[in-house]
Design a protein around this motif. Structure first.
Motif, PDB file in Angstrom:
ATOM      1  N   HIS A 114       0.824  -1.197   0.049  1.00 14.66           N
ATOM      2  CA  HIS A 114       0.057   0.326  -0.136  1.00 14.66           C
ATOM      3  C   HIS A 114       1.028   1.247   0.042  1.00 14.66           C
ATOM      4  O   HIS A 114       2.017   1.155   0.105  1.00 14.66           O
ATOM      5  CB  HIS A 114      -0.974   0.053   1.187  1.00 14.66           C
ATOM      6  CG  HIS A 114      -0.469   0.052   2.652  1.00 14.66           C
ATOM      7  ND1 HIS A 114       0.422  -1.010   3.133  1.00 14.66           N
ATOM      8  CD2 HIS A 114      -0.331   1.064   3.566  1.00 14.66           C
ATOM      9  CE1 HIS A 114       0.603  -0.606   4.186  1.00 14.66           C
ATOM     10  NE2 HIS A 114       0.284   0.700   4.534  1.00 14.66           N
ATOM     11  N   HIS A 148       1.089   3.802   2.083  1.00 19.94           N
ATOM     12  CA  HIS A 148       1.867   4.592   3.180  1.00 19.94           C
ATOM     13  C   HIS A 148       3.253   4.604   3.009  1.00 19.94           C
ATOM     14  O   HIS A 148       3.713   3.766   2.592  1.00 19.94           O
ATOM     15  CB  HIS A 148       1.366   4.045   4.430  1.00 19.94           C
ATOM     16  CG  HIS A 148       0.075   4.449   5.076  1.00 19.94           C
ATOM     17  ND1 HIS A 148      -0.563   3.551   5.645  1.00 19.94           N
ATOM     18  CD2 HIS A 148      -0.664   5.614   4.922  1.00 19.94           C
ATOM     19  CE1 HIS A 148      -1.714   4.220   5.984  1.00 19.94           C
ATOM     20  NE2 HIS A 148      -1.811   5.242   5.503  1.00 19.94           N
ATOM     21  N   ASP A 170       5.909   4.436   4.998  1.00 19.91           N
ATOM     22  CA  ASP A 170       6.618   3.543   5.800  1.00 19.91           C
ATOM     23  C   ASP A 170       6.759   2.219   4.833  1.00 19.91           C
ATOM     24  O   ASP A 170       7.491   1.169   5.222  1.00 19.91           O
ATOM     25  CB  ASP A 170       6.330   3.285   7.188  1.00 19.91           C
ATOM     26  CG  ASP A 170       4.691   2.922   7.262  1.00 19.91           C
ATOM     27  OD1 ASP A 170       4.000   3.295   6.534  1.00 19.91           O
ATOM     28  OD2 ASP A 170       4.678   1.821   8.164  1.00 19.91           O
ATOM     29  N   HIS A 171       5.878   1.996   3.945  1.00 14.78           N
ATOM     30  CA  HIS A 171       6.010   1.058   3.004  1.00 14.78           C
ATOM     31  C   HIS A 171       6.438   1.369   1.379  1.00 14.78           C
ATOM     32  O   HIS A 171       6.655   0.333   0.806  1.00 14.78           O
ATOM     33  CB  HIS A 171       4.295   0.311   2.892  1.00 14.78           C
ATOM     34  CG  HIS A 171       4.250  -0.297   4.198  1.00 14.78           C
ATOM     35  ND1 HIS A 171       3.951  -1.571   4.335  1.00 14.78           N
ATOM     36  CD2 HIS A 171       3.682   0.276   5.286  1.00 14.78           C
ATOM     37  CE1 HIS A 171       3.668  -1.926   5.545  1.00 14.78           C
ATOM     38  NE2 HIS A 171       3.403  -0.784   6.316  1.00 14.78           N
ATOM     39  N   HIS A 208      -7.643  -1.467   5.908  1.00 12.64           N
ATOM     40  CA  HIS A 208      -6.582  -0.565   6.205  1.00 12.64           C
ATOM     41  C   HIS A 208      -6.542   0.887   5.623  1.00 12.64           C
ATOM     42  O   HIS A 208      -6.702   1.719   6.168  1.00 12.64           O
ATOM     43  CB  HIS A 208      -5.125  -1.368   6.195  1.00 12.64           C
ATOM     44  CG  HIS A 208      -3.913  -0.292   6.644  1.00 12.64           C
ATOM     45  ND1 HIS A 208      -3.909  -0.015   7.805  1.00 12.64           N
ATOM     46  CD2 HIS A 208      -2.752   0.328   5.906  1.00 12.64           C
ATOM     47  CE1 HIS A 208      -2.800   0.837   7.859  1.00 12.64           C
ATOM     48  NE2 HIS A 208      -2.210   0.821   6.838  1.00 12.64           N
ATOM     49  N   ASP A 239      -0.367  -4.064   6.120  1.00 17.32           N
ATOM     50  CA  ASP A 239      -1.009  -3.764   7.145  1.00 17.32           C
ATOM     51  C   ASP A 239      -2.474  -3.919   7.031  1.00 17.32           C
ATOM     52  O   ASP A 239      -3.038  -3.862   5.887  1.00 17.32           O
ATOM     53  CB  ASP A 239      -0.905  -2.047   7.194  1.00 17.32           C
ATOM     54  CG  ASP A 239       0.461  -1.606   7.404  1.00 17.32           C
ATOM     55  OD1 ASP A 239       1.332  -2.546   7.781  1.00 17.32           O
ATOM     56  OD2 ASP A 239       0.691  -0.314   7.719  1.00 17.32           O
TER      57      ASP A 239
HETATM   58 ZN   LIG Z   1      -0.105   1.555   6.563  1.00 14.74          ZN
END
Ligand SMILES: [Zn+2]
Length: 456
Positions: A61, A63, A65-66, A164, A185
């Motif tokens: 996804h 975000h 941090d990914h 998520h 997530d």
């Molecule tokens: Zn996330």
């Protein structure tokens, strides 16, 4: 087939997993390390594998941090395809350039104030580097299979709904003999907007997130809290200020307000969305409404029912408007963005309410306010906090330990081993223990940074 853990080990950021079959190397997620400085410094380390050797990145996804390390990976030689769902690609097109812009600003700030040890301080990547990464994206629908090859080596993968966030996926990868699934997530089963996670196939190996591996969410109805907050604030002719993350959370808040108005539970008070990024995220949300629980007309009603604030001037003008209203503005922890101007104007007056709708990390302004700070420093000056402050921290986009176990339980196949990642050490270890207790015979472990496991 091998998997190597290159991030999100005993921490929740920097998701990066390398799956290899012979000389075919693919990376699952390519996240930024965020938070504490020693974590952030890892973004500057050389990547553990030469990026030019990686054929593809599969993104769970959008975000950061990914996904937030993608432009840097590309700058360092990655020349392959980035596969994601369509909604993830559209969100990445908003989030990655914004991340580049913020890093340029940070570097400029450090250079101006001479606080960097490196002269001059450089951004990890620029807005342009991020924009230049977007043509490498290729999209795939839910459960569509794609095979990547290098010589005799083959890996087939597919995306499955993870809840998520719009477009968020779990990713199943197989070499024809063994399979591994990355949970990504995982959202909540009862999220008002995003669909429940849906992966029933199962796999020989599972990599599962553990953000809330040691917690069970409280059963508080966010809609009720939002209604009560708006009603009592407008009764005293005040304004409700909602600091919110622009992507995902802002749409959730707008949906609750839309429902409350439709049910007649709150009057038709004006709602202002003061975040250009949230505005763009609304568009992504409306154009991928088939990925959500709500129908097209309702999605448009949510986005149309809000007044957007286009310019900084309009944003300043909004502070002169003393009528009762709701303002949703980023950032969610009041660390920056347009919400700061509203805080300066609204926090010093007892008739207003500041409603926090997300987790407030230690050290942020948001954290200070919910802990009862009597004054807060913004733009070099102290401002009194006399408004009412309410924290609603039950709108998490992550499922809890019960949801994580249920996600595993719902799979047709029992895995041989489960790797627990994307959680603080205690959270990950708690989930590991719970998995071994719940599924006798299934091995569970918390991988360490750089650990490589042979899956054959
Ligand atoms: Zn996330």
């Amino acid at each position: 087939m091998k998997v190597q853990f290159l991030g999100a080990t005993e921490t929740i950021t920097g998701s990066r997993y390398l799956v290899s079959e012979g000389n075919l190397k693919i990376l699952v997620d390519c996240g930024l390390f965020q938070g504490y400085k020693n974590l952030r410094l890892k973004n500057w380390h050389a990547f553990q594998v030469p990026p030019a050797e990686i054929s593809a990145v599969l993104l769970t996804h959008a975000h950061l941090d990914h996904s937030g390390y993608l432009p840097r990976l590309r700058m360092n030689g990655f020349n392959g395809t980035i596969f994601s769902t369509p909604a993830t690609k559209d969100l990445a097109a908003i989030l990655l350039p914004d991340s580049g812009h913020l890093q340029e600003e940070e570097a400029r700030f450090l250079n101006k104030h001479g606080t960097s040890k490196h002269a001059p301080a450089l951004p990890l990547y620029t807005q342009k580097d991020a924009t230049d990464t977007m043509p490498s994206f290729s999209t795939l629908g839910w459960r569509e299979q794609k095979t990547l090859k290098s010589g005799d080596n083959e890996l087939t993968f597919s995306f499955h709904p993870a809840g998520h966030l719009f477009g968020a996926a779990s990713i199943l990868i197989s070499n024809g003999k063994k399979s591994i699934v990355f949970s990504g997530d995982l959202g909540r089963d009862n999220d008002p907007i995003t669909q429940a996670p849906d992966f029933k196939e199962g796999a020989d190996f599972v990599v599962i997130e553990s953000t809330y591996g040691d917690r069970v969410h409280e059963q508080i109805e966010p809609e009720k809290v939002i209604a009560e907050t708006i009603l009592k604030t407008i009764a005293r002719k005040g304004t409700v200020l909602i600091p919110s993350f622009a992507v995902g959370r802002a749409q959730q808040v707008l949906y609750y307000i839309h429902r409350l108005k439709k049910a007649g539970s709150i009057p038709d008070v004006p709602v202002f969305l003061n975040s250009p990024m949230a505005d763009k995220a609304n568009d992504v949300f409306c154009s991928h409404v088939e990925d959500s629980r709500i129908n097209r007309s309702e999605a448009h009603a949510i986005c149309d029912g809000v007044r957007t604030v286009a310019s900084v001037e309009e944003s300043v003008e909004l502070n002169l408007n003393k009528d009762p209203k709701v303002i949703i503005a980023a950032s969610g922890m009041a660390t920056g963005g347009r919400v700061l101007h509203h805080l300066k104007s609204l926090a010093p007056d007892a008739k207003n309410t500041i409603l926090f709708v997300g987790y407030q990390a230690g050290g942020t302004r948001g954290d200070a306010i919910v802990r009862g700070a009597k004054e807060i420093k913004i733009h070099g000056q102290y401002w009194p906090v006399l408004s009412e402050v309410i924290q609603l921290d039950t709108m998490s986009a992550h499922t809890d330990s019960i949801g994580l176990i249920n996600w595993l339980r719902g799979q047709k196949k029992r895995p041989m081993e489960v790797f627990v990642t994307h959680g603080e050490a205690s959270s990950a270890d708690n989930l590991r223990r719970k998995i071994e207790e719940t599924f006798p015979g299934v091995r569970a472990s918390v991988p360490t940074f750089g650990e490589c496991v042979n899956l054959d």
